[in-house]
Design a protein around this motif. Structure first.
Motif: not given
Length: 408
Positions: A62, A66, A204, A208, A244-245, A247-248, A251, A253-254, A354
């Motif tokens: 991950e 990123a 989403e 993001a 990244y974290s 956003s994920e 829910g 897109s990171g 994913g």
């Protein structure tokens, strides 16, 4: 257990390096060697690296995704994008749609022989639509690794990076539409839930982008007080991981959030350290990411899903190449771009994996076939398509290195 993980990580770096050097000796991209090493060490092949160690590497994967997304964002210059905007739009849209249609049609035609006993409308068509959308995504890590290795620069490289950045967003939207229609065909969706699924990717992706812009503003503010390149590395890495974290967790897109973060930073003046800060860790992240990707090779899944994977790889490559060529013609792309970019868009990995996991949870009756076929096709793809991408950049005349310089 910790010793096992550390030993495995040491093997990832050392044997991965050896694999990359051997790959360069054969005039192939380093990442081909990395993936081969990962496959050889995989739990389902030699078992040198165990399942527990592979699971423990997820944060590394991950982190690499990123950082790679951020680097792609910083590579997109607004002025250049304006001059190439029309060709980028047409190439992105048509190669994605062509890949989707080609894979979906190919699987609908052959699925009956590999998965007998079902109906076209309730099983084979939904399967084809979902797998086509999953296959439409490209792999930013592979593209960026080859661009950096060859030190490529020019209209072809800029167009390629922009298409890859936009491609994943288009693929996510295609997947949402395919999931909505498949739910209707299989009787697992209602009109309201279908609308919700269709609108979900818009929320989403938009969310993001907002996260990326907001954290970029914070990053630029803090950067005023950072006086050294070392501290810039700390700031950039921290903001990339937060982007990244967060956003994920929400829910979103990171990958899109980190690309947005990089895009905003890359188009600001006097922020050189924020762009080049990650140069020192790129080689380590690339090596770990691609070797770890090879660990996910499953010999059993490959044997079972081989015919489906072969159809996916062939139809996807043909569809994306044709779509990119047509998009280049309609968008009046420079000749060197239109002639070569199709070959460079073949790599497939992270986003596809994913999406297939999301599809598996939403369509359990198709889960085993979808996951096995996607894993097998990704492994085949990662082995054979990086040399195509390298060839495309060399043919375009934008490769400034031959990929054999260890310092590249």
């Amino acid at each position: 257990m910790n010793m096992g993980v550390l030993t495995s990580l040491g093997l990832v770096l050392v044997i991965g390096l050896i694999g990359g050097l051997l790959s360069r000796r054969l005039n192939l991209p380093s990442i081909t060697g990395y993936v081969v090493v990962g496959v050889i060490l995989a739990p389902s092949v030699t078992g040198v690296v165990g399942e527990a160690a592979v699971r423990s590497f997820e944060p590394i994967t991950e982190t690499s995704l990123a950082v790679i997304a951020y680097l792609i964002g910083t590579s997109l210059n607004m002025g250049t994008l304006r001059s190439l905007g029309r060709s980028i739009s047409w190439i992105t849209l048509l190669q994605c749609l062509s890949g989707f249609v080609a894979v979906a049609a190919g699987l609908v035609l052959v699925a009956g022989r590999v998965m007998p006993g079902y109906t076209v409308m309730e099983t084979y068509l939904p399967f084809g639509l979902l797998m086509g959308a999953i296959a439409a995504a490209t792999a930013p890590p592979a593209i960026l690794a080859i661009v950096r290795e060859l030190r490529a620069k020019g209209p072809m490289t800029t167009t390629l990076l922009a298409v890859v950045a936009l491609d994943d967003a288009v693929a996510v939207v295609l997947f949402a539409l395919a999931a909505a229609y498949s739910g209707v065909l299989m009787g697992t969706s209602t009109a309201e839930s279908t609308l919700e699924v269709v609108l979900q990717p818009v929320v989403e992706l938009g969310g993001a982008v907002v996260v990326g812009v907001a954290l970029a503003a914070g990053m630029l503010f803090i950067a005023r007080y950072v006086r050294s390149r070392e501290m810039s590395l700390v700031l950039v890495l921290g903001m990339v991981l937060l982007s990244y974290s967060l956003s994920e967790a929400l829910g979103m897109s990171g990958i899109i959030a980190c690309m947005t973060l990089g895009f905003v930073i890359g188009n600001r003046r006097r922020v050189g350290d924020l762009i080049v800060a990650l140069d020192e860790v790129q080689a380590v992240l690339f090596t770990m990411f691609f070797v770890i990707s090879g660990f996910h090779f499953d010999a059993t899944s490959f044997a079972v899903a081989g015919p489906l994977a072969a159809v996916i790889v062939v139809t996807r490559c043909v569809g994306k190449y044709v779509g990119a060529r047509v998009g280049g013609i309609i968008g009046h792309a420079p000749p060197k771009v239109g002639e070569n970019i199709g070959l460079a868009l073949m790599p497939q990995a992270g986003v596809s994996l994913g999406l297939v996991l999301i599809a598996a949870s939403s369509f359990p009756s198709l889960a085993n076939s979808m996951v096995s076929a996607t894993l097998a096709s990704v492994i085949i793809n990662e082995l054979i398509t990086p040399p195509m991408a390298k060839l495309a950049l060399v043919r375009s005349g934008e490769a400034r290195g031959d990929g054999k310089d260890d310092s590249a």
